[in-house]
Scaffold this active site. Structure first.
Site, mmCIF file in Angstrom:
data_model
loop_
_atom_site.group_PDB
_atom_site.id
_atom_site.type_symbol
_atom_site.label_atom_id
_atom_site.label_comp_id
_atom_site.label_asym_id
_atom_site.label_seq_id
_atom_site.Cartn_x
_atom_site.Cartn_y
_atom_site.Cartn_z
ATOM 1 N N HIS A 100 1.169 -0.981 0.628
ATOM 2 C CA HIS A 100 -0.171 0.287 0.077
ATOM 3 C C HIS A 100 0.698 0.880 -0.286
ATOM 4 O O HIS A 100 0.493 2.375 -0.198
ATOM 5 C CB HIS A 100 -1.630 0.130 0.965
ATOM 6 C CG HIS A 100 -0.244 0.241 2.753
ATOM 7 N ND1 HIS A 100 -0.201 -0.834 3.127
ATOM 8 C CD2 HIS A 100 0.029 1.395 2.545
ATOM 9 C CE1 HIS A 100 0.330 -0.314 4.655
ATOM 10 N NE2 HIS A 100 0.344 1.625 4.177
ATOM 11 N N ASP A 153 -0.205 -7.492 1.273
ATOM 12 C CA ASP A 153 0.205 -5.918 1.475
ATOM 13 C C ASP A 153 1.670 -6.795 1.590
ATOM 14 O O ASP A 153 2.391 -6.022 2.630
ATOM 15 C CB ASP A 153 -0.317 -5.443 2.645
ATOM 16 C CG ASP A 153 -0.266 -4.333 2.640
ATOM 17 O OD1 ASP A 153 0.092 -3.687 1.648
ATOM 18 O OD2 ASP A 153 -0.939 -3.698 3.407
ATOM 19 N N SER A 245 3.862 2.594 8.500
ATOM 20 C CA SER A 245 3.645 1.348 7.304
ATOM 21 C C SER A 245 4.718 0.987 6.893
ATOM 22 O O SER A 245 5.042 2.149 6.426
ATOM 23 C CB SER A 245 2.564 2.155 6.238
ATOM 24 O OG SER A 245 0.982 2.099 7.493
#
Length: 318
Positions: A100, A153, A245
């Site tokens: 992502h 992901d 992230s």
């Protein structure tokens, strides 16, 4: 939101109006941290600039050399203000991150928009050990569907040039077995102090443990195919948050997970969700080696050389 984090939010809002206008970026970088052994003092805005959800700073950070800051576009006002994700150094040319992190508004990023910053624990300070390398190719997992699911992901950033690996930047191996509940791990990154709060300058560590599937399956969006969940059950505020992230979950000095998603940051009865690196080990190894792209002229020469070698072998001419 837990009471302690509400208190932090309140202080950030209240104190900011009185003191923050007097501070500039350089002052925040140079401001010393409070000695944990000194008497307690009233909190200042600068204190919160250096905290993360339940995190800490070890005297000697042995993990930060594995972590990079991913920057989107160019800095707007000062170095480091375009940090948006993190990653782990897998090889001199490859960075492991979340899929992502390679998208913006469901559209895959152009490699020229992404820069890798390695070799420094401070997001806002460019030092002699800081390395800045442009991305050349972005490889999200082919089954990842931005905006539709959190599955798959995981992604790889291939850079134009090799990182100079040494004391301040180093590659980290993949976890070599299926992770099990109870394994002690650390998260490392520049994620926000609280959900949607400020980013710290210097990198922060947090210690967590991998949790059993029976706990993980209670987390919204979790799947037992390619995901882990982890937290500190004695202090649920220890968690990854926005800006973390793509960063690594490090267990036994190996990258075991990739920061993927979660419900809030450090919420009670919650846990951070991580992509299981061991589950995707074959895909990572297959895609982390940059493939050399030869010009057509070079390919024709190589083909001619192979043909001549074949003819010489058939005819017995040396």
């Amino acid at each position: 939101m837990s009471p302690s984090k509400f208190f932090v939010c309140f202080l950030l809002i209240f104190v900011k109006s009185e003191l923050v206008p007097e501070l500039n970026t350089t002052q925040l970088q140079d401001m010393p941290l409070q000695d944990p052994e000194s008497p307690e003092k009233d909190p200042k805005p600068s204190d919160f600039q250096f905290l993360i959800t339940g995190g800490y700073r070890p005297k000697t950070n042995k993990l930060v050399k594995y972590v990079v800051s991913l920057r989107l576009g160019k800095s707007k006002k000062f170095f480091g203000d375009n940090h948006f994700c993190a990653g782990a150094i897998f090889s001199p040319r490859a960075i492991l991150t979340a899929a992502h992190c390679l998208y913006s508004n469901r559209r895959k990023l152009m490699p020229k928009k992404l820069t890798v910053i390695a070799g420094t624990p401070k997001r806002l300070v460019k030092s002699g050990s800081t390395q800045i390398v442009q991305a050349q190719k972005l490889i999200p997992h082919p089954k990842y569907k931005k905006g539709k699911s959190q599955k798959y992901d995981i992604g790889i950033v291939l850079m134009k040039d090799d990182l100079d690996l040494g004391g301040s930047a180093a590659s980290i191996p993949l976890y070599n077995k299926a992770p099990v509940a109870g394994v002690e791990c650390s998260i490392v990154g520049w994620g926000t102090v609280i959900q949607f709060g400020p980013l710290p300058d210097e990198v922060i560590n947090g210690d967590v443990k991998i949790l059993p599937d029976s706990f993980c399956r209670k987390q919204l969006g979790w799947s037992n195919s390619g995901m882990l969940c982890a937290n500190d059950q004695t202090n649920t505020e220890v968690d990854s948050c926005q800006g973390d992230s793509g960063g690594p979950l490090i267990c036994d000095n190996k990258v075991t997970g990739i920061v993927s998603f979660g419900t809030g940051c450090g919420e009670p009865d919650s846990a951070g969700i991580y992509t299981d690196v061991y589950h995707f080990r074959e895909w990572i190894n297959e895609n982390s080696c940059p493939r050399t792209i030869y010009p057509i002229r070079t390919l024709l020469i190589l083909m001619l050389q192979l043909q001549l070698a074949f003819l010489a072998r058939v005819t017995g001419v040396s």
